[in-house]
Design an enzyme around this catalytic site. Structure first.
Site, PDB file in Angstrom:
ATOM      1  N   ASP A 111      -9.644  -0.720  -3.410  1.00 25.50           N
ATOM      2  CA  ASP A 111     -11.036  -1.490  -3.129  1.00 25.50           C
ATOM      3  C   ASP A 111     -10.975  -2.464  -4.464  1.00 25.50           C
ATOM      4  O   ASP A 111     -10.522  -1.962  -5.406  1.00 25.50           O
ATOM      5  CB  ASP A 111     -12.186  -0.740  -3.126  1.00 25.50           C
ATOM      6  N   ASP A 127     -11.651  -3.785   4.858  1.00 23.24           N
ATOM      7  CA  ASP A 127     -12.909  -3.225   5.525  1.00 23.24           C
ATOM      8  C   ASP A 127     -13.929  -4.377   6.032  1.00 23.24           C
ATOM      9  O   ASP A 127     -14.552  -4.131   6.928  1.00 23.24           O
ATOM     10  CB  ASP A 127     -13.824  -2.466   4.158  1.00 23.24           C
TER      11      ASP A 127
END
Length: 154
Positions: A111, A127
């Site tokens: 991330d 995402d």
């Protein structure tokens, strides 16, 4: 063809950005892009959205395979009749495959998108594609349902 093009584009972009982040940053490192608002912050997430179900790697692998099978089925049934549906499903698939690759390879999802002050979680392009695809698909399904319920005008 549209479904596969978008799925592969999302997947390629996700993998490319994750490669650049992992090759050039240390875990925990943060680079301010817009001070106090947006940073590129490299973290490894052992869970799902918002860090839930931490360290359930094989659960996510199995669930993702099942969801991808369903999405591929929907793409070749519903998506055949609607380009919009195909785009929505492709966004979801591309994102799901991107995070799936991370989970299988290391059990951790890379991330890096860190919007400070408005969102306390760090996420990635995969995402984002999943969320946008789900929202657009839900909007379309609700819109189609409302059209069917509307009494015909004479």
């Amino acid at each position: 063809m549209l479904f596969w093009t978008i799925t592969l584009a999302v997947l390629a972009l996700d993998r490319a950005v994750k490669y650049v982040v992992t090759a050039n940053m240390q875990v925990g490192q943060s680079i301010p892009i817009i001070e106090t608002f947006f940073h590129i912050t490299f973290v490894k997430n052992p869970g799902a959205a918002f860090g839930i179900l931490t360290d359930k790697r094989w659960f996510f692998v199995v669930v993702t395979i099942a969801i991808l099978a369903l999405l591929f089925y929907l793409a070749f049934t519903m998506g055949k009749n609607s380009k919009f549906t195909a785009v929505c499903l492709a966004l979801i698939c591309g994102g799901a495959i991107g995070n799936f690759i991370d989970r299988v390879a290391s059990g951790l999802v890379t991330d890096y998108l860190d919007f400070r002050g408005i969102w306390p979680y760090i996420f990635n392009l995969a995402d984002s594609a999943i969320v946008v695809g789900v929202i657009l698909l839900a909007w379309q399904l609700i819109r189609d349902e409302l059209k069917q319920e509307k009494p015909s005008e004479k």
